[in-house]
Design a protein around this motif. Structure first.
Motif, PDB file in Angstrom:
ATOM      1  N   ASP A  84      -6.495 -51.859  28.053  1.00  0.00           N
ATOM      2  CA  ASP A  84      -5.708 -50.757  28.604  1.00  0.00           C
ATOM      3  C   ASP A  84      -6.519 -49.954  29.615  1.00  0.00           C
ATOM      4  OD1 ASP A  84      -3.216 -49.128  28.592  1.00  0.00           O
ATOM      5  OD2 ASP A  84      -4.570 -47.568  27.841  1.00  0.00           O
ATOM      6  N   LEU A  85      -7.795 -49.772  29.343  1.00  0.00           N
ATOM      7  CA  LEU A  85      -8.667 -49.065  30.282  1.00  0.00           C
ATOM      8  C   LEU A  85      -8.894 -49.904  31.536  1.00  0.00           C
ATOM      9  CD1 LEU A  85     -10.079 -46.388  30.530  1.00  0.00           C
ATOM     10  CD2 LEU A  85     -12.061 -47.348  29.323  1.00  0.00           C
ATOM     11  N   ILE A  86      -8.967 -51.217  31.380  1.00  0.00           N
ATOM     12  CA  ILE A  86      -9.070 -52.106  32.541  1.00  0.00           C
ATOM     13  C   ILE A  86      -7.821 -51.970  33.412  1.00  0.00           C
ATOM     14  CG2 ILE A  86      -9.119 -54.537  33.257  1.00  0.00           C
ATOM     15  CD1 ILE A  86     -10.849 -55.068  30.747  1.00  0.00           C
ATOM     16  N   ARG A  87      -6.660 -51.891  32.771  1.00  0.00           N
ATOM     17  CA  ARG A  87      -5.409 -51.707  33.523  1.00  0.00           C
ATOM     18  C   ARG A  87      -5.442 -50.412  34.324  1.00  0.00           C
ATOM     19  NH1 ARG A  87      -0.790 -48.748  32.869  1.00  0.00           N
ATOM     20  NH2 ARG A  87      -1.604 -47.870  30.926  1.00  0.00           N
ATOM     21  N   ILE A  89      -8.071 -48.729  35.429  1.00  0.00           N
ATOM     22  CA  ILE A  89      -9.074 -48.773  36.498  1.00  0.00           C
ATOM     23  C   ILE A  89      -8.633 -49.674  37.647  1.00  0.00           C
ATOM     24  CG2 ILE A  89     -11.390 -49.681  37.028  1.00  0.00           C
ATOM     25  CD1 ILE A  89     -12.273 -48.453  34.335  1.00  0.00           C
ATOM     26  N   THR A  90      -8.035 -50.814  37.330  1.00  0.00           N
ATOM     27  CA  THR A  90      -7.695 -51.786  38.370  1.00  0.00           C
ATOM     28  C   THR A  90      -6.321 -51.582  38.989  1.00  0.00           C
ATOM     29  OG1 THR A  90      -6.866 -53.359  36.704  1.00  0.00           O
ATOM     30  CG2 THR A  90      -9.192 -53.563  37.378  1.00  0.00           C
ATOM     31  N   VAL A  91      -5.407 -50.913  38.282  1.00  0.00           N
ATOM     32  CA  VAL A  91      -4.036 -50.780  38.791  1.00  0.00           C
ATOM     33  C   VAL A  91      -3.559 -49.322  38.788  1.00  0.00           C
ATOM     34  CG1 VAL A  91      -1.619 -51.481  38.507  1.00  0.00           C
ATOM     35  CG2 VAL A  91      -3.448 -53.108  38.032  1.00  0.00           C
ATOM     36  N   LYS A  92      -3.370 -48.758  37.597  1.00  0.00           N
ATOM     37  CA  LYS A  92      -2.739 -47.440  37.482  1.00  0.00           C
ATOM     38  C   LYS A  92      -3.505 -46.355  38.230  1.00  0.00           C
ATOM     39  CE  LYS A  92      -0.864 -44.264  33.996  1.00  0.00           C
ATOM     40  NZ  LYS A  92      -1.637 -43.051  34.300  1.00  0.00           N
ATOM     41  N   HIS A  96      -8.942 -44.290  42.381  1.00  0.00           N
ATOM     42  CA  HIS A  96     -10.274 -43.805  41.996  1.00  0.00           C
ATOM     43  C   HIS A  96     -11.326 -44.908  42.045  1.00  0.00           C
ATOM     44  CE1 HIS A  96      -9.244 -39.754  40.346  1.00  0.00           C
ATOM     45  NE2 HIS A  96      -8.047 -40.303  40.262  1.00  0.00           N
ATOM     46  N   PHE A  97     -10.868 -46.167  42.194  1.00  0.00           N
ATOM     47  CA  PHE A  97     -11.788 -47.306  42.142  1.00  0.00           C
ATOM     48  C   PHE A  97     -11.434 -48.318  43.230  1.00  0.00           C
ATOM     49  CE2 PHE A  97     -11.313 -45.496  37.917  1.00  0.00           C
ATOM     50  CZ  PHE A  97     -12.620 -45.281  37.533  1.00  0.00           C
ATOM     51  N   VAL A  98     -11.313 -47.842  44.441  1.00  0.00           N
ATOM     52  CA  VAL A  98     -10.820 -48.667  45.545  1.00  0.00           C
ATOM     53  C   VAL A  98     -11.839 -49.713  45.994  1.00  0.00           C
ATOM     54  CG1 VAL A  98     -10.016 -48.620  47.937  1.00  0.00           C
ATOM     55  CG2 VAL A  98      -9.299 -46.823  46.341  1.00  0.00           C
ATOM     56  N   GLY A 461      -9.583 -61.285  38.988  1.00  0.00           N
ATOM     57  CA  GLY A 461      -9.472 -59.840  39.054  1.00  0.00           C
ATOM     58  C   GLY A 461      -8.039 -59.389  38.806  1.00  0.00           C
ATOM     59  N   GLN A 462      -7.821 -58.094  38.910  1.00  0.00           N
ATOM     60  CA  GLN A 462      -6.492 -57.522  38.715  1.00  0.00           C
ATOM     61  C   GLN A 462      -6.274 -56.426  39.744  1.00  0.00           C
ATOM     62  OE1 GLN A 462      -4.088 -58.381  36.634  1.00  0.00           O
ATOM     63  NE2 GLN A 462      -5.122 -59.788  35.238  1.00  0.00           N
TER      64      GLN A 462
END
Length: 523
Positions: A84-87, A89-92, A96-98, A461-462
């Motif tokens: 869920d944290l990966i989701r 960081i990578t999507v939602k 903040h993590f471009v 990746g996602q």
């Protein structure tokens, strides 16, 4: 006075070399046992473990947490393992993590810094949107013809080389040469046959940029430790000969096409058309299988002219990222098929069924992409042997992770902090994939896919920063196995290393420690 000097030296040593390794403890984050100076990188530096084992070691050392801390030499990095944290960081919370973590300075190494992987912020968005046009359905169908032709030549070479029932082949080297030929024709419009011409320039350049020299490793390391010194020394990631080769190739190809009116539907042409403002997107992402990543970037118009250097940078990263990682996937898939005869027989049955339906016609793009069991086999190979064992991001805006248990504290991630996602370890976690060391393509059947926990399959990746070339890679792998299995059976021979061991040398991708020998048995 002498005693005072000793105390000063000890204090300075503590704050320079010891205190940094308490960073995560002070934040209330679990961490391992870093070494002074080397941090958690010592196992890699001294070749104690291969990259996959290192990632899995830390993952299993600190279980039952959503994230943990490691140190790359003196630099702290946060490793995120919770799906869920990966989701988030990578999507939602992607804004903040471009960016990816930089490995060079754009002012001293503009060619490497201008590629899609290295570009940041809006510059990345513009180039990503432009390159997306290279991988739409219409473009992929055209490139498929080039890929299929290269695959036919590849198989024909081994048919003509030996009349023995079983031919011994160093399969990693063979697949590397095949993928170089594909990249040469689909990206640069250059016809190459690396099996017939083993020392052609494309092959030599490929070996140069993927079999990283120790000096290349030192450059990347220096940039991580002291970006200012890296800039003063004006270091480039690749040797000048490599950059010059690709610059000249792109410049000459563009000039020839413009002068002679040559049009070729490849990535180079896509960028040439984008420079002229020609629309190249048919609006439909190619459908090539479960592992292909979703495209998040819409139509973004370029606000500045694309230079030849921009085009060269994209061509170089396509070459750099596209052939070694793909040949590694082919290598591991071939190894698993040779070891798992039932899986190979089932896949060959699917291949032969399509062949019989063609009635002498050439296999089509749709035939390849409709192969259900082929997709399951390649997805499982990517699950068990992901070419990239981690996915990295950089925090571009301060981000807060709120606690979900009594053991956690509020964690504020500062701008500039590097984030890692341990793909290999997650793929081998029995919580997500029971019997993770077994090769079981049925995990990815249409009936079982819905049972997979989202954001636990991370090969490409996602989110928006996922691998743009995933569709191309999957198409290339499926096509070569279709042609190969139509003529040969993959078998284990005396030279085959079982179980397979991974190289402990510093490299971009995981790879067998001494290549991989398999037998091609005529059918």
């Amino acid at each position: 006075m002498f005693l005072f000097a000793i105390v000063l030296v000890l204090l300075a040593s503590y704050y320079l070399w010891i205190h940094p390794y308490s960073y995560w403890k002070r934040k209330g984050v679990e961490q391992g046992h870093p070494w002074i100076l080397f941090g958690d990188s010592w196992r890699m530096i001294f070749r104690i473990m291969d990259m996959a084992d290192i990632v899995a070691y830390h993952y299993n050392l600190i279980p039952k947490v959503r994230y943990y801390g490691i140190y790359q030499f003196l630099r702290p990095k946060l490793v995120v393992r919770d799906p869920d944290l990966i989701r988030k960081i990578t999507v939602k919370d992607f804004d903040h993590f471009v960016d990816h973590v930089a490995v060079t300075d754009p002012k001293v190494d503009p060619l490497f810094s201008k590629n899609l992987v290295s570009l940041k912020g809006d510059e990345w968005r513009k180039m990503r949107a432009t390159l997306t046009g290279s991988f739409t359905s219409s473009k992929m169908k055209v490139m498929f013809k080039l890929i299929s032709e290269a695959a036919e030549n590849f198989v024909k070479h081994f048919q003509e080389q030996s009349r023995d029932t079983v031919s011994d082949v160093e399969i990693k080297d063979a697949f590397t040469r095949f993928t170089i030929d594909v990249i040469a024709t689909t990206a640069f419009g250059v016809e190459v046959n690396s099996l017939v011409e083993p020392e052609n320039e494309f092959y030599k350049m490929g070996q140069e940029i993927t079999n990283l020299r120790f000096t290349t490793f030192l450059k990347i390391l220096l940039f991580q430790i002291s970006p200012r010194l890296f800039k003063v020394l004006k270091l480039e990631i690749f040797r000048k000969e490599v950059n010059t080769f690709f610059r000249n190739l792109v410049d000459n190809t563009i000039e020839t096409r413009q002068q002679k009116g040559i049009y070729r539907p490849d990535m180079l042409q896509i960028l040439m058309d984008a420079r002229k403002g020609v629309e190249n997107d048919d609006g439909h992402a190619a459908e090539v299988g479960f592992a292909a990543t979703e495209e998040f970037i819409g139509n973004v118009k370029l606000s500045r002219k694309i230079s030849n250097q921009d085009i060269t940078a994209q061509a170089l990263i396509f070459f750099f990222a596209g052939f070694d990682s793909v040949s590694s996937l082919m290598t591991f898939a071939a190894y698993e098929l040779a070891l798992n005869n039932e899986v190979q027989c089932k896949l060959r049955e699917e291949v032969l069924t399509i062949l019989s339906s063609l009635q002498g016609k050439s296999v089509s793009y749709e035939d390849i992409t409709d192969m259900k069991y082929m997709d399951m086999v390649i997805s499982e190979a990517l699950r068990k042997w992901p070419p990239f064992v981690i996915v990295g991001r950089e925090c571009t805006k301060t981000y807060t992770i709120y606690p979900k248990s009594a053991e956690e504290r509020i964690l504020v991630i500062p701008k500039g902090m590097a984030i890692q996602i341990p793909c290999y370890a997650i793929h081998h976690d029995p919580k997500y994939y029971p019997q993770p060391e077994q090769f079981i393509p049925e995990r990815f059947s249409s009936e079982n896919r819905d049972k997979l926990i989202p954001y636990t399959f991370l090969t490409f990746g996602q989110g928006p920063r996922s691998c743009l070339g995933s569709r191309f890679a999957l198409l290339e792998v499926k096509t070569v196995f279709f042609h190969l299995l139509s003529k040969f059976k993959l078998v284990v021979i005396d030279k085959t290393q079982v179980p397979l061991k991974l190289s402990k040398k510093f490299a971009i991708n995981i790879r067998p420690e001494a290549g991989l020998w398999l037998g091609l048995e005529r059918i």
